[in-house]
Design a protein around this motif. Sequence first.
Motif, mmCIF file in Angstrom:
data_model
loop_
_atom_site.group_PDB
_atom_site.id
_atom_site.type_symbol
_atom_site.label_atom_id
_atom_site.label_comp_id
_atom_site.label_asym_id
_atom_site.label_seq_id
_atom_site.Cartn_x
_atom_site.Cartn_y
_atom_site.Cartn_z
ATOM 1 N N THR A 63 -28.366 -3.513 2.014
ATOM 2 C CA THR A 63 -28.204 -2.085 2.302
ATOM 3 C C THR A 63 -27.146 -1.863 3.367
ATOM 4 O OG1 THR A 63 -30.524 -1.685 1.741
ATOM 5 C CG2 THR A 63 -29.393 0.004 3.029
ATOM 6 N N ILE A 64 -27.180 -2.653 4.408
ATOM 7 C CA ILE A 64 -26.191 -2.507 5.497
ATOM 8 C C ILE A 64 -24.792 -2.811 4.978
ATOM 9 C CG2 ILE A 64 -25.432 -3.454 7.712
ATOM 10 C CD1 ILE A 64 -28.393 -3.942 8.380
ATOM 11 N N ALA A 86 -23.745 -2.625 1.845
ATOM 12 C CA ALA A 86 -23.343 -1.584 0.902
ATOM 13 C C ALA A 86 -22.843 -0.345 1.633
ATOM 14 C CB ALA A 86 -24.515 -1.228 0.001
ATOM 15 N N VAL A 87 -23.523 0.054 2.708
ATOM 16 C CA VAL A 87 -23.082 1.214 3.502
ATOM 17 C C VAL A 87 -21.723 0.955 4.129
ATOM 18 C CG1 VAL A 87 -23.593 2.616 5.540
ATOM 19 C CG2 VAL A 87 -25.427 2.018 3.943
ATOM 20 N N CYS A 88 -21.513 -0.259 4.625
ATOM 21 C CA CYS A 88 -20.230 -0.612 5.233
ATOM 22 C C CYS A 88 -19.093 -0.567 4.203
ATOM 23 C CB CYS A 88 -20.286 -1.997 5.857
ATOM 24 S SG CYS A 88 -21.366 -2.093 7.306
ATOM 25 N N LEU A 135 -18.782 1.427 1.758
ATOM 26 C CA LEU A 135 -18.406 2.814 1.506
ATOM 27 C C LEU A 135 -17.319 3.299 2.462
ATOM 28 C CD1 LEU A 135 -21.968 4.326 0.845
ATOM 29 C CD2 LEU A 135 -20.139 4.076 -0.837
ATOM 30 N N VAL A 181 -14.711 4.283 -1.336
ATOM 31 C CA VAL A 181 -15.915 4.775 -1.995
ATOM 32 C C VAL A 181 -15.969 4.334 -3.451
ATOM 33 C CG1 VAL A 181 -17.186 6.838 -2.700
ATOM 34 C CG2 VAL A 181 -16.082 6.766 -0.464
#
Length: 574
Positions: free
Chosen positions: A147-148, A150-152, A154, A158
Amino acid sequence: MIQKLQRRFALSRQGAIDLLKGCLACVLQDFSFLFPVGLLYQFVLDMMDGDVTGIRIFWYLAGCAACLLLIFIVTWFQYNATYLATYVESGVRRITLAEQLRKIPLSFFGKKDLADLTNSIMGDCATLETTFSHYVPALFGSLISTTIIAVCLLFFNVKMAIAAIWVLPVAFAITLFSARIQEYFNRKAVAANVALEKGVQECIESMQDLKANNAERRYLTGLYRKIDESEKRHIVTELGTALFVVSSTLILKFGIATTALVGSILLIRGEIDIPLFFMFLLVVSRLYSPLEGALQNLAAVISSRTNINRMKEILDHPVQTGTQKVSNKGYDICFDHVGFSYNTGETVLKDVSFTAKQGEVTALVGPSGGGKTTVSRLAARFWDIQRGTITLGGTDISRVETLLSFYSIVFQDVTLFNNTILENIRIGRKDATDAEVLEAARLANCEEFALRLPDGYHSMIGENGCELSGGERQRISIARAFLKDAPVILLDEATASLDVENETLIQSALSRLIKEKTVLVIAHRMRTVSSADKVVVLSEGTVAEQGAPETLLRTGTIYPHMAELQNISQNWEL
């Protein structure tokens, strides 16, 4: 959070804390594996710029050594936080289960058998040991780190990030939607396992009877079917799990393809440069690797729900509670309009009222199934009654937690341990000296057989006293009662397995033991009853008659009939 984990996974407080540490350790481990990826990415950038000098190569080599050291340290921390901590928790869990089983009413054991409970303490704990050392921390670690990351991603681009991570929710959704199916398969597998364990245990325990009736082949045929059923259920469970896990893993593979495809399109359009495209390919190659394991871990965690629920059934069962302090006045046992039913719903006792007075012997007699054994078990609070009250010296026994400290109990079915005669007798009072144990053994007439054994009282007697005869095992049980010297004595036909000579000796010793004590004895032989102070005749769950033996012989109906039948039986000849 700690309490939720305890409730969800049947953990102790320390176990829940260790689980959080294990998850954190797995997150750190997943991130540590990204450092070499970052180092490789920077090295490629320098090569593209033609800036790979001797000093830079040295720093890259130093960076590789630092990554190895970091991975070693984090992995060491992860191993201790998951595996070692789980092994400790597994021991705590087994002890907690055993302690809970000690406290819950015996009515619970009417629903369970030995194989089922053994499977819960050993099999379920072993399964959860593997689950919490190999699966749960790795699963949560992968989810958090992914999750961390994947957020990074973005923040870099994107479109590329979506191309890389769209497969994640789809893959996990497939596995989660299969939860009920996997639980169903696992319940069936556990049930087949328990049935097999029951069959094996029953086969071993009844081998003598099977051989005596030439029934070994017929019984083993049924046992083979249980083995086949257990094997089939485990294969079906594995295939069912693999079907969804493999499907989810295949979905993950599409992530690499979509990342490469979208990256190529964006590269041609000039929306990204080669280093960014290369970075995404490096990251996704590392991103999906732990997730493939996480999907397998998720399936294992889902399957473990059955084992957890079986343990919760024990841990959440109401326990028998009460005060430690007792303010009883004497040791009269009084049944006042007592009603009781077992789990089947069949009423065993309807309206039982009588008093067993201190200093007297009260005998329970009556037809088979009349409730004699049930009354003696209720007097010791092995079960809790549904109606009425039972008091000991005026104190309601349902409020006393330490009730059994006032009782010495001799069952017809004796339970012994694979230990010496001395230690089996010492069960009656653990702090007793050897001299006190030997005196109790002498009173119970154990010397006659103990001194014939090679090591005397220090001789091992085998599992459940298999090295001894039925009468010898019974005498050890009676010796325990002598040693405990409690004010209340419950005897379930204590001399049933003794020959006439030893029965006479034991009865003489019992006469000394029961002085000024409350004695409740289940009797089938009239000569045992004839010396009682009071006889309570139980029939169809009620007190049909009660009074002195000689009085009942004159005025009773059931008791005189039983006495007459026993006289006929004693005079029977071949």
